[in-house]
Design an enzyme around this catalytic site. Structure first.
Site, mmCIF file in Angstrom:
data_model
loop_
_atom_site.group_PDB
_atom_site.id
_atom_site.type_symbol
_atom_site.label_atom_id
_atom_site.label_comp_id
_atom_site.label_asym_id
_atom_site.label_seq_id
_atom_site.Cartn_x
_atom_site.Cartn_y
_atom_site.Cartn_z
ATOM 1 N N LYS A 179 83.160 19.020 50.970
ATOM 2 C CA LYS A 179 82.284 20.005 50.332
ATOM 3 C C LYS A 179 81.574 20.817 51.412
ATOM 4 O O LYS A 179 80.546 20.414 51.952
ATOM 5 C CB LYS A 179 81.245 19.326 49.431
ATOM 6 C CG LYS A 179 80.499 20.360 48.600
ATOM 7 C CD LYS A 179 79.070 20.001 48.316
ATOM 8 C CE LYS A 179 78.100 20.302 49.405
ATOM 9 N NZ LYS A 179 77.936 21.708 49.773
ATOM 10 N N GLU A 253 74.539 12.490 59.988
ATOM 11 C CA GLU A 253 74.318 13.265 61.227
ATOM 12 C C GLU A 253 73.277 14.315 60.894
ATOM 13 O O GLU A 253 73.577 15.281 60.183
ATOM 14 C CB GLU A 253 75.619 13.955 61.661
ATOM 15 C CG GLU A 253 76.729 12.998 62.051
ATOM 16 C CD GLU A 253 76.567 12.445 63.454
ATOM 17 O OE1 GLU A 253 75.619 12.823 64.156
ATOM 18 O OE2 GLU A 253 77.396 11.599 63.843
ATOM 19 N N CYS A 287 72.255 21.529 66.294
ATOM 20 C CA CYS A 287 71.433 20.329 66.051
ATOM 21 C C CYS A 287 70.941 19.704 67.345
ATOM 22 O O CYS A 287 69.881 19.111 67.384
ATOM 23 C CB CYS A 287 72.238 19.330 65.233
ATOM 24 S SG CYS A 287 73.847 18.980 65.943
ATOM 25 N N GLU A 386 62.043 20.960 63.527
ATOM 26 C CA GLU A 386 63.285 21.660 63.886
ATOM 27 C C GLU A 386 63.223 23.093 63.343
ATOM 28 O O GLU A 386 63.110 23.301 62.135
ATOM 29 C CB GLU A 386 64.477 20.926 63.270
ATOM 30 C CG GLU A 386 65.804 21.520 63.691
ATOM 31 C CD GLU A 386 66.980 20.765 63.092
ATOM 32 O OE1 GLU A 386 66.962 20.511 61.872
ATOM 33 O OE2 GLU A 386 67.910 20.444 63.852
HETATM 34 P P1 NAD Z 1 71.351 21.115 54.573
HETATM 35 O O1 NAD Z 1 70.935 19.705 54.646
HETATM 36 O O2 NAD Z 1 70.510 22.053 53.800
HETATM 37 O O3 NAD Z 1 72.820 21.222 53.976
HETATM 38 C C1 NAD Z 1 73.932 20.577 54.572
HETATM 39 C C2 NAD Z 1 74.996 20.336 53.518
HETATM 40 O O4 NAD Z 1 74.506 19.388 52.583
HETATM 41 C C3 NAD Z 1 75.365 21.558 52.704
HETATM 42 O O5 NAD Z 1 76.730 21.480 52.377
HETATM 43 C C4 NAD Z 1 74.504 21.400 51.450
HETATM 44 O O6 NAD Z 1 75.055 22.071 50.328
HETATM 45 C C5 NAD Z 1 74.556 19.894 51.264
HETATM 46 N N1 NAD Z 1 73.415 19.285 50.584
HETATM 47 C C6 NAD Z 1 72.111 19.591 50.704
HETATM 48 N N2 NAD Z 1 71.362 18.760 49.959
HETATM 49 C C7 NAD Z 1 72.212 17.887 49.378
HETATM 50 C C8 NAD Z 1 72.056 16.761 48.498
HETATM 51 N N3 NAD Z 1 70.859 16.365 48.085
HETATM 52 N N4 NAD Z 1 73.163 16.089 48.109
HETATM 53 C C9 NAD Z 1 74.386 16.455 48.542
HETATM 54 N N5 NAD Z 1 74.595 17.515 49.349
HETATM 55 C C10 NAD Z 1 73.528 18.222 49.771
HETATM 56 O O7 NAD Z 1 71.496 21.598 56.098
HETATM 57 P P2 NAD Z 1 71.893 23.054 56.632
HETATM 58 O O8 NAD Z 1 70.675 23.913 56.577
HETATM 59 O O9 NAD Z 1 73.145 23.531 55.982
HETATM 60 O O10 NAD Z 1 72.277 22.712 58.142
HETATM 61 C C11 NAD Z 1 71.361 22.658 59.140
HETATM 62 C C12 NAD Z 1 70.939 21.225 59.423
HETATM 63 O O11 NAD Z 1 72.072 20.436 59.786
HETATM 64 C C13 NAD Z 1 69.992 21.128 60.595
HETATM 65 O O12 NAD Z 1 68.961 20.209 60.289
HETATM 66 C C14 NAD Z 1 70.868 20.563 61.707
HETATM 67 O O13 NAD Z 1 70.167 19.885 62.713
HETATM 68 C C15 NAD Z 1 71.772 19.673 60.956
HETATM 69 N N6 NAD Z 1 72.985 19.414 61.742
HETATM 70 C C16 NAD Z 1 73.160 18.168 62.286
HETATM 71 C C17 NAD Z 1 74.279 17.904 63.070
HETATM 72 C C18 NAD Z 1 74.507 16.551 63.662
HETATM 73 O O14 NAD Z 1 75.632 16.280 64.052
HETATM 74 N N7 NAD Z 1 73.522 15.681 63.730
HETATM 75 C C19 NAD Z 1 75.219 18.912 63.298
HETATM 76 C C20 NAD Z 1 74.994 20.169 62.750
HETATM 77 C C21 NAD Z 1 73.876 20.396 61.964
#
Ligand code: NAD
Length: 485
Positions: A179, A253, A287, A386
């Site tokens: 997804k 992650e 991240c 962040e």
């Molecule tokens: P987000 O958490 O808003 O969304 C990430 C994904 O999760 C999207 O596909 C979203 O639709 C889905 N999602 C959100 N809430 C959900 C829920 N309750 N249940 C199921 N799916 C859900 O994050 P974002 O804004 O898209 O991405 C940025 C974040 O990702 C930053 O915090 C960044 O640090 C983190 N990130 C971490 C890593 C790592 O490897 N640790 C790598 C890249 C990004």
């Protein structure tokens, strides 16, 4: 390219391009221009259900009895099909999320194919069944696929983050429902096209672009065995809680707020040369970005000036232009979030030394100037939360121990770096920082080594051969006993 050129209104499910059952469509906008780039379907819980059932059928079909060598052969074909599309994929992602094109070539073009090849090699050399002596006879210790994997990915590195889950999952013999995030709704098609061309059996990989609600339906679907999630810590807490309730395996992650520790013997030219990868990578939407620079008081103004000058020298513009080092934010919402934190910084006791506004001359896309605040107290929100944009804080420290304490004074523990002329001293400091990855005099993710976070940055590891552990279950078969009579 106008809004109708990229039609991405079907999903790749069970080897077919299917029409969504319900749900919305969205017009995806180009980050650098704000103009329409393509049309994408957004799936619903019903679409997720169809995809999970397809994955479950595939798990119990011929895929479930493939050998590691058979899976490796298909994975190598998948890699070739992706490599043939790499240039287009890289450019498409840059248009979606603003990633500078050279970086996109590395992470969206080359890395996914490389990961498939790496895990094809790894699974071929990993023993999946071994007998060992036991008190009663011998025990066969087997490793079996964990089952149906729900992979949920964010928008910042969409292709590589998806493949960091798909490749070890396929190698292990799992099936996958991916997804992707709506902000990068258009590039997931490439994975479906390449999987079909490679002859991946129907249902082994299914892709449904959708928002949070449908994501939540994937997390709690009764036929899913494991969730592999990359995204914010806020969403990770909700997903982790649900997986805990269901006793569902998960890797998380999550976010970061990493430190770059400049030691008093650092070569500043090396530090400045490394800032692009360590700190400003992908316009700060990374991240592991080391957005907290910790500077020794003895060289404090030198470090502040160097970081501020680097920020001022960054070239803003369309990320497809190879000369551009800072593209736009991925969405309007992301731009607003970053500008909100810049306002917060201006109202704190910190000193703005570079940037601090939207750039003049780039009114259309979601651009923000690379911004540096100096004299930042590590307890300030701009040093603790962040931001996920090109906003850097600089904080002074007195001793190495003080620097380590400040680096660790964070909810997060994902990336980090140490800058010094004495590598042994740098490694000694690196050992003391509570973080999943840390570089000495450079920072660049190593796809061959485990990657992930400590503390609120996550649970579990991706990458390296270690990632396979997250997709395999152990089973012990007690056998070899002498028959009675
Ligand atoms: P987000 O958490 O808003 O969304 C990430 C994904 O999760 C999207 O596909 C979203 O639709 C889905 N999602 C959100 N809430 C959900 C829920 N309750 N249940 C199921 N799916 C859900 O994050 P974002 O804004 O898209 O991405 C940025 C974040 O990702 C930053 O915090 C960044 O640090 C983190 N990130 C971490 C890593 C790592 O490897 N640790 C790598 C890249 C990004």
């Amino acid at each position: 390219m106008d809004s109708t050129e990229l039609d991405r209104t079907r999903f790749y499910v069970e080897g077919q391009w299917v029409t969504p059952l319900a749900g919305d469509t969205q017009v995806s906008l180009e980050a650098a221009t704000g103009k329409p780039l393509g049309t994408a379907a957004l799936g619903s819980a019903a679409d997720i259900d169809v995809a999970v059932r397809a994955a479950e059928r595939a798990l119990h079909g011929p895929w479930g009895s493939t050998t590691a060598a058979e899976r490796a052969t298909i994975m190598r074909r998948f890699a070739e099909a992706l490599a043939a599309r790499a240039d287009n994929t890289s450019a498409l992602v840059s248009r979606e999320n603003g990633m500078p094109i050279a970086l996109s070539h590395a992470f969206n073009g080359a890395a996914p194919a490389g990961l498939l090849q790496m895990y094809a090699d790894t699974i071929e050399s990993t023993p999946l069944e071994r007998a060992r002596p036991s008190q009663a006879g011998s025990t066969i210790v087997r490793r079996e696929p964990v089952g149906v994997v729900g992979a949920i990915t964010p928008w910042n590195y969409p292709q590589v983050l998806a493949m960091m889950k798909i490749a070890p999952a396929l190698a292990a013999g799992c099936t996958v429902v991916l997804k992707p995030a709506p902000e990068t709704a258009l590039d997931g098609y490439v994975l479906g096209e390449a999987a079909a061309e490679a002859g991946l059996p129907p249902g082994v990989l299914n892709i449904v672009v959708a928002g949070r609600e449908a994501g939540a339906a994937l997390v709690s679907h009764p036929l899913v065995d494991k969730i592999a999630f990359t995204g914010s810590t806020a969403a990770g807490r909700i997903i982790g809680a649900e997986c805990g309730r269901l006793i569902r395996r998960c890797t998380l992650e999550l976010g970061g707020k990493s430190a770059a520790v400049v030691l008093d013997d650092a070569d500043l030219a090396t530090f400045v040369a490394g800032l692009g990868d360590a700190t400003f990578q992908n316009n700060g939407q990374t991240c592991t970005a080391q957005t907290r620079v910790l500077a020794p008081r003895s060289r404090y103004s030198e470090v502040v000036d160097a970081v501020a000058q680097y920020a001022r020298d960054m070239v803003l513009g369309n990320p497809l232009d190879p000369a551009v080092t800072c593209g736009p934010m991925a969405s309007e919402a992301q731009l607003e979030r970053v500008l909100g934190y810049i306002d917060l910084g201006k109202k704190s006791g910190s000193k703005l030394v570079a940037g601090g506004a939207r750039p003049a001359g780039l009114p259309d896309g979601w651009f923000v100037e690379p911004t540096v605040f100096a004299d930042v107290d590590n307890s300030e929100r701009i040093a603790q939360e962040e931001i996920f944009g090109p906003v850097i804080t600089v904080t002074p420290y007195d001793t190495d121990d003080d620097a380590v304490r400040l680096a660790n004074d964070s909810e997060y523990g994902l990336g980090g770096s140490v800058w010094t002329s004495d590598e042994d001293r740098g490694i000694a400091v690196a050992r003391k920082v509570r973080t999943g990855t840390i570089g000495v005099n450079y920072y660049m993710q190593d796809l061959g080594a485990p990657f992930g976070g400590m503390k609120s940055s996550g649970i579990g590891r991706e990458l390296g051969p270690e990632a396979l552990d997250g997709y395999l279950e152990y089973k012990s078969i007690y056998a070899g006993a002498a028959q009675a009579g």
